[in-house]
Write an enzyme that holds these catalytic residues in place. Structure first.
Site, short mmCIF file in Angstrom:
data_model
loop_
_atom_site.label_atom_id
_atom_site.label_comp_id
_atom_site.label_asym_id
_atom_site.label_seq_id
_atom_site.Cartn_x
_atom_site.Cartn_y
_atom_site.Cartn_z
CD GLU A 130 -3.13 -0.86 0.24
OE1 GLU A 130 -3.18 0.22 -0.38
OE2 GLU A 130 -3.96 -1.78 0.10
CD GLU A 395 -10.41 -1.97 -8.62
OE1 GLU A 395 -11.47 -1.49 -8.17
OE2 GLU A 395 -9.38 -2.05 -7.93
CB THR A 480 -1.71 -0.89 -9.68
OG1 THR A 480 -2.92 -1.62 -9.47
CG2 THR A 480 -1.03 -0.62 -8.35
#
Ligand SMILES: *[C@@H]1O[C@H](CO)[C@@H](O)[C@H](O)[C@H]1NC(C)=O
Ligand SMILES: *[C@@H]1O[C@H](CO)[C@@H](O)[C@H](O)[C@H]1NC(C)=O
Ligand SMILES: *[C@@H]1O[C@H](CO)[C@@H](O)[C@H](O)[C@H]1NC(C)=O
Length: 517
Positions: A130, A395, A480
């Site tokens: 993270e 997403e 990402t």
């Protein structure tokens, strides 16, 4: 060019357009209105954070409070609060969204503040994954932008910028490195958590996930390139190679493994939680560094998914060693990134079919449930009990953007407009936007994750901002966490760094001395 299949025959493109036809074209005016609506959402949520939560990590959008949440991310067993005072995580994560929105004054102010005030010299244990994707990625992207070196974004150069964010990124990289350099000798697999001041000495967690090992090459390679210090890229490539060496005979990887023994704890292969960005970073790493090694790994991993997990538009979870016997259908919010990845590697037709299922699930609930079931072939979603939250994940928006850029089909603009309306209907809160606790009841959670500003709103803005400089830039990749990374090409890293990848060789590349605590 990454991917098995480069160019699709025109007949298939025509078929795709026909399949999705029925969507009214969206007028220029409507497109502009949607773009402005996203800019307003960002500005509401960003200023809500700045007023009520900054310089703490994340906003509580209902009560107007804050949380220093970096130490809670990645399912840390027991977060230790004393000694940690926040790193303005939401600001770190959203600096480059300000740049994508073209807000130079606010971007420059953020760069100045972060350079002067953020410190990672804290008595705290953090998730390496993270912290890498949100904080390190955010710093590197903002550094390249502020230095005027991001292709297409020279207008974001900050006058008088002296490289403070790169110094901070390097300091953070040095604090994360012990996870790799002090990996257990037997496996060389990196630790999932690290103490920011003392390295590893306080955290015993040995269960690591595939995405946790495989999601640092973009950040660590760029850090190595910008600092001319090979250690970061070497560590990341070494970990990736050793993970890959533990794939099954079917080229599948499970979800979690024990870093002391290398044994798989959860041997279920999937494209969802715990694995997802492993695939993404092989494909994007191959492109960032123009690397045939990463490209070949991606091709094998992607082909294995197609052969063992995919049935039409659906993806199963299956045993990595015996994928035929323990196959379970699975539909989860994290899987929704896959069509975006397929577009990146030239499989837009397949991507469109899979994304159709995700769009139906979103439309049905006005949000993306974490898990849902699908009745055979019909895309009829039903939320599994207990898996009802929608934490404002990006997403679905990410894949919608990728498919619109790949096909030009206005059905994706229409869907984006429905997402915007939905977010404003179900998640709007007094100080920003709130995670949805249950898509069934509409109950909210007093939490706005930093990735809502870093990713969800960035993708939605890019969907409707047709003239954004990013669209014309083959030289910029999104990480990402949707951070902007300039591609480096084959000269991005010195050649001998690639030896660390040691594809197929496994364990002997383990580096670094074990430090006694
Ligand atoms: C830039 O951001 C600030 C703070 O959110 C806002 O007040 C300002 O209106 C924005 N400027 C533009 C041009 O969007
Ligand atoms: C539901 O999704 C979450 C995250 O997307 C994942 O961690 C979990 O394993 C999934 N559960 C099922 C039953 O698929
Ligand atoms: C960084 O990448 C560029 C190419 O994009 C290359 O010319 C340069 O030599 C690299 N720097 C280092 C220190 O490897």
């Amino acid at each position: 060019m990454v991917g098995r299949v480069g160019v699709r025959p025109p007949a298939l493109c025509a078929l795709l357009v026909a399949l999705l036809a029925g969507a009214q074209p969206m007028s220029d005016l409507e497109i502009e209105q949607n773009r402005d609506a996203v800019a307003t959402m960002f500005s509401d949520a960003f200023s809500g954070y700045m007023k009520a939560a900054f310089p703490h990590d994340e906003l509580r959008p209902i009560s107007g409070g804050w949380t220093d949440s970096l130490i809670e991310l990645g399912n840390v067993p027991s977060p230790r609060r004393d000694g940690y005072s926040g790193v303005a995580l939401t600001l770190l994560d959203s600096m480059d969204t300000l740049a994508v929105l073209g807000n130079h004054s606010e971007f420059a102010e953020a760069v100045r503040w972060v350079g002067e005030h953020v410190s990672f010299d804290q008595d705290a244990i953090v998730s390496v994954f993270e912290t890498t994707i949100r904080a390190l990625g955010g710093l590197l992207s903002a550094h390249v932008l502020a230095a005027g070196a991001m292709p297409g974004f020279a207008h974001m150069r900050v006058g008088g910028y002296d490289g403070a964010l790169l110094r901070l990124a390097r300091d953070l990289g040095d604090r994360l490195l012990p996870a790799f350099e002090q990996a257990p000798r037997a496996t060389g697999l990196p630790w999932p958590f690290v103490h920011l001041q003392r390295g590893l000495c306080e955290q015993p967690v040995a269960e690591q996930c595939t995405a946790g090992v495989g999601t640092s090459i973009l950040e660590f390679a760029l850090l190595s390139n910008l600092t001319a210090d090979e250690r970061y890229a070497r560590a990341s490539l070494g970990a990736l190679g050793r993970l890959w060496a533990r794939r099954s005979a079917h080229d599948l990887l499970g979800t979690t493994l024990n870093i002391h023994t290398g044994a798989w704890i959860n041997p279920l292969a999937s494209i969802g939680a715990g694995v997802d960005s492993f695939f993404e970073y092989l494909a994007k790493g191959a492109r960032l560094l123009d690397s045939s090694e990463l490209h070949a790994m991606f091709d094998s991993a992607y082909a294995a998914v197609g052969a063992h997990l995919q049935t039409g538009p659906h993806f199963a979870v299956a045993d990595m060693n015996d994928p035929a016997s323990r196959r379970q259908p699975a539909h989860g919010a994290l899987q929704a990134f896959w069509p975006g990845l397929q577009c990146l590697v030239g499989d837009a037709r397949d991507a469109a079919r899979t994304h159709e299922v995700h769009m139906q699930a979103f439309d049905k609930y006005g949000a993306m449930p974490e898990n849902y079931s699908v009745r055979a072939g019909r895309g009829e979603g039903r939320v599994f009990a207990g898996h009802e939250p929608y934490p404002l994940r990006p997403e679905v928006a990410e894949s919608t953007l990728a498919l619109y850029r790949a096909t030009g089909d206005h059905a994706y603009l229409r869907f984006g407009a429905r997402m915007i309306a939905s977010l404003n209907r179900v998640a709007k809160a007094p100080f920003g936007y709130a995670s949805v606790r249950s898509v069934a009841t509409g109950a909210l959670e007093d939490h706005m994750p930093s990735f809502f500003l870093a990713e969800t709103l960035k993708y939605l803005f890019l969907l409707f901002d047709l003239r954004n400089p990013l669209h014309a830039q083959a030289g910029v990749l999104l990480s990402t966490e949707a951070h902007l990374f300039p591609t480096l090409g084959a000269s991005g890293l010195p050649h001998d760094v690639w030896l660390a990848l040691g594809v197929g060789k496994g364990r002997e590349a383990s580096s670094g001395e074990l430090r006694q605590c």
